[in-house]
Design a protein around this motif. Structure first.
Motif, short mmCIF file in Angstrom:
data_model
loop_
_atom_site.label_atom_id
_atom_site.label_comp_id
_atom_site.label_asym_id
_atom_site.label_seq_id
_atom_site.Cartn_x
_atom_site.Cartn_y
_atom_site.Cartn_z
N ALA A 1 0.84 -1.21 0.00
CA ALA A 1 0.00 0.00 0.00
C ALA A 1 0.87 1.26 0.00
CB ALA A 1 -0.93 -0.02 1.22
N VAL A 2 1.89 1.28 0.84
CA VAL A 2 2.76 2.47 0.93
C VAL A 2 3.54 2.66 -0.37
CG1 VAL A 2 4.79 3.40 2.12
CG2 VAL A 2 2.94 2.37 3.45
N THR A 3 4.04 1.54 -0.93
CA THR A 3 4.81 1.61 -2.19
C THR A 3 3.94 2.14 -3.32
OG1 THR A 3 6.18 -0.23 -1.44
CG2 THR A 3 6.17 0.20 -3.81
N PHE A 4 2.70 1.66 -3.38
CA PHE A 4 1.78 2.12 -4.43
C PHE A 4 1.46 3.61 -4.24
CE2 PHE A 4 -0.51 -2.00 -6.03
CZ PHE A 4 0.73 -2.58 -6.28
N ALA A 5 1.26 4.03 -2.98
CA ALA A 5 0.95 5.45 -2.73
C ALA A 5 2.12 6.32 -3.17
CB ALA A 5 0.65 5.66 -1.24
N ARG A 6 3.35 5.89 -2.88
CA ARG A 6 4.54 6.64 -3.32
C ARG A 6 4.61 6.73 -4.83
NH1 ARG A 6 8.01 3.63 0.56
NH2 ARG A 6 7.94 4.83 2.48
N ALA A 7 4.05 5.70 -5.49
CA ALA A 7 4.07 5.68 -6.97
C ALA A 7 2.87 6.42 -7.56
CB ALA A 7 4.09 4.24 -7.47
N GLY A 8 2.08 7.08 -6.70
CA GLY A 8 1.02 7.95 -7.19
C GLY A 8 -0.39 7.40 -7.09
N ALA A 9 -0.56 6.19 -6.53
CA ALA A 9 -1.90 5.58 -6.49
C ALA A 9 -2.73 6.09 -5.31
CB ALA A 9 -1.78 4.06 -6.40
N GLU A 10 -4.04 6.13 -5.53
CA GLU A 10 -4.98 6.26 -4.43
C GLU A 10 -5.27 4.84 -3.94
OE1 GLU A 10 -7.40 10.24 -5.37
OE2 GLU A 10 -8.07 8.52 -6.52
N LEU A 11 -5.62 4.72 -2.66
CA LEU A 11 -5.70 3.38 -2.06
C LEU A 11 -7.05 3.09 -1.43
CD1 LEU A 11 -3.37 1.27 -1.81
CD2 LEU A 11 -2.47 3.54 -2.20
N ALA A 12 -7.48 1.84 -1.55
CA ALA A 12 -8.61 1.32 -0.77
C ALA A 12 -8.09 0.08 -0.07
CB ALA A 12 -9.79 0.99 -1.67
N ILE A 13 -8.18 0.08 1.25
CA ILE A 13 -7.56 -0.99 2.03
C ILE A 13 -8.62 -1.71 2.85
CG2 ILE A 13 -5.85 -1.52 3.82
CD1 ILE A 13 -4.36 1.03 2.86
N ALA A 14 -8.65 -3.04 2.71
CA ALA A 14 -9.59 -3.87 3.46
C ALA A 14 -8.80 -4.74 4.43
CB ALA A 14 -10.37 -4.76 2.49
N ASP A 15 -9.20 -4.71 5.70
CA ASP A 15 -8.52 -5.54 6.70
C ASP A 15 -9.49 -5.70 7.88
OD1 ASP A 15 -5.12 -6.06 7.03
OD2 ASP A 15 -6.44 -6.51 8.71
N ILE A 16 -9.11 -6.57 8.82
CA ILE A 16 -9.99 -6.79 9.97
C ILE A 16 -9.46 -6.11 11.23
CG2 ILE A 16 -11.11 -8.94 9.23
CD1 ILE A 16 -8.90 -10.48 10.68
N LEU A 17 -8.39 -5.32 11.11
CA LEU A 17 -7.75 -4.72 12.29
C LEU A 17 -7.95 -3.20 12.28
CD1 LEU A 17 -4.36 -6.68 12.06
CD2 LEU A 17 -6.30 -7.18 13.58
N PRO A 18 -8.97 -2.69 12.99
CA PRO A 18 -9.30 -1.26 12.93
C PRO A 18 -8.14 -0.34 13.30
CG PRO A 18 -11.00 -2.47 14.10
CD PRO A 18 -9.90 -3.44 13.84
N GLU A 19 -7.38 -0.67 14.38
CA GLU A 19 -6.29 0.24 14.80
C GLU A 19 -5.20 0.33 13.74
OE1 GLU A 19 -4.74 -0.60 18.66
OE2 GLU A 19 -6.73 -0.40 19.57
N ASP A 20 -4.84 -0.83 13.19
CA ASP A 20 -3.79 -0.83 12.16
C ASP A 20 -4.28 -0.16 10.88
OD1 ASP A 20 -1.50 -2.99 13.15
OD2 ASP A 20 -3.48 -3.29 14.00
N LEU A 21 -5.60 -0.23 10.63
CA LEU A 21 -6.15 0.47 9.47
C LEU A 21 -5.99 1.97 9.62
CD1 LEU A 21 -9.40 -1.60 8.75
CD2 LEU A 21 -7.57 -1.14 7.11
N GLU A 22 -6.18 2.45 10.86
CA GLU A 22 -5.99 3.90 11.10
C GLU A 22 -4.54 4.30 10.83
OE1 GLU A 22 -7.27 5.34 14.92
OE2 GLU A 22 -9.23 4.37 14.64
#
Ligand SMILES: NC(=O)c1ccc[n+]([C@@H]2O[C@H](COP(=O)([O-])OP(=O)(O)OC[C@H]3O[C@@H](n4cnc5c(N)ncnc54)[C@H](O)[C@@H]3O)[C@@H](O)[C@H]2O)c1
Length: 253
Positions: free
Chosen positions: A24-45
Motif C-alpha cells: 500500500a505504501v509503495t503504491f501510494a509513493r508511486a502515485g496511487a490512491e488506495l482502498a484498504i480492506a482488513d480486519i484490524l481497525p487500529e492498524d487500518l488507522e
C-alpha cells in the motif's frame, strides 16, 4: 517525477500489516490512491495516516474478505467514491499450522475461507468493475508453499496451490476484457508474524536454505507488485513470479 501508478486506484486486502502494508505504501509513493480492506481497525488507522501523509486519498475499512456481503459492499463503495478500480492486490490470508494427522476441520475451513475463497470473492467483485472499464490488473499473493509441501501447512499449502490455479483461470477468462492477472509466490519473508510463529532460530534455519543468502523483505515483494501493477508489465498475464532468492530453482542445498 510522475509515479507509474499516478491517477490509479488500487485495492489492497490485508493492507494494515506486513506485506500488504508495504505494498500500500509503495503504491501510494508511486502515485496511487488506495482502498484498504482488513480486519484490524487500529492498524487500518495507522496505514490510513501514512498514505494520507504521502498525499494520497485512502479509504480504509474493516472488511472480512471471507464474507461475500462485506466484500461486495466494500468494492461498490470504492467504485462509487473513486469512480474506478484499476488494481486489486489479493493479499489477506489466515494461516494455521498443525500436523496433517491432527489438523482440525474448523481450522481447515477458516484457512480456505480467508486464504482461497477470499481471493475468489474479492477477485470476482473487482473484476466485475474492471470489465465495465475494459481494463485492470489483479495480483494474487500466493506462496512457494502452493508448490511444495511445508510441514504443518496442510490447509495453507492447499489454499496457496488453489490461488495459483485460480490465477491462471482468471488470466485465461479475463484476458478478453483486457484484465491481466498474475501471482507473486514469495519465499520466507521476514515479517513480525512469521518471526513470532517460527522464532529467531527458525528464521536462521530458513535463511540458510536460500541460495541468495538472505530472507525476503516486504520491500522485495512490494517492488514486484509495483512492477506487475504498472504498464511496464502490460504483456504479462497468468505468470507465477517466485520472489524467493532462488529457493524454488534449487534441489540441493
Ligand atoms: N511472510 C511470509 O513469509 C510469506 C511468505 C509467502 C507468502 N506470504 C503471503 O503474503 C501475504 C501477506 O502475509 P504477511 O506475512 O504480510 O501476513 P500478516 O499476517 O502480517 O498480514 C496479513 C494481513 O491480512 C489481514 N487479514 C487476515 N484475515 C483477514 C480477513 N479475513 N479479512 C481481511 N483481512 C484479513 C491481517 O489482519 C493482516 O493485516 C499472505 O497472503 C501470505 O500468505 C507471506
Amino acid at each position: 517525477m510522475i509515479g507509474v501508478l499516478e491517477g490509479r486506484l488500487a485495492i489492497v486486502t490485508g493492507g494494515a500489516r506486513g506485506i500488504g502494508r508495504e505494498i500500500a505504501v509503495t503504491f501510494a509513493r508511486a502515485g496511487a490512491e488506495l482502498a484498504i480492506a482488513d480486519i484490524l481497525p487500529e492498524d487500518l488507522e495507522g496505514i490510513s495516516r501514512e498514505v494520507e501523509g504521502l498525499g494520497q486519498r485512502v479509504l480504509a475499512e474493516k472488511v472480512d474478505v471471507s464474507r461475500s456481503g462485506e466484500v461486495s459492499d466494500f468494492v461498490s463503495r470504492v467504485a462509487d467514491e473513486f469512480g474506478r478500480i484499476d488494481v486489486l492486490v489479493n493479499n489477506a490470508a489466515y494461516i494455521h499450522y498443525a500436523g496433517f494427522l491432527d489438523f482440525e476441520e474448523a481450522e481447515w475451513d477458516k484457512v480456505m475461507d480467508v486464504s482461497l475463497k477470499g481471493y475468489f470473492l474479492c477477485g470476482q467483485a473487482a473484476a466485475r468493475q474492471m470489465v465495465n472499464a475494459g481494463k485492470g490488473t489483479i495480483i494474487n499473493i500466493a506462496s512457494i508453499a502452493g508448490e511444495v509441501g511445508v510441514p504443518m501447512g496442510a490447509a495453507y499449502c492447499t489454499a496457496k496451490g488453489g490461488v495459483i490455479s485460480l490465477t491462471k483461470l482468471m488470466a485465461t477468462e479475463l484476458a478478453a476484457h483486457r484484465i491481466r492477472v498474475n501471482a507473486i509466490a514469495p519465499g520466507v519473508v521476514d515479517t513480525e508474524n512469521v518471526r513470532r510463529v517460527v522464532g529467531d532460530d527458525g528464521m536462521k534455519i530458513r535463511e540458510s536454505l536460500v541460495p541468495l543468502g538472505r530472507l525476503g523483505t516486504t520491500v522485495d515483494i512490494a517492488k514486484t507488485a509495483l512492477f506487475l501493477a504498472s504498464d511496464d508489465a502490460e504483456f504479462i498475464s497468468g505468470h507465477i513470479m517466485h520472489v524467493d532468492g532462488g529457493f524454488m530453482a534449487t534441489a540441493v542445498r
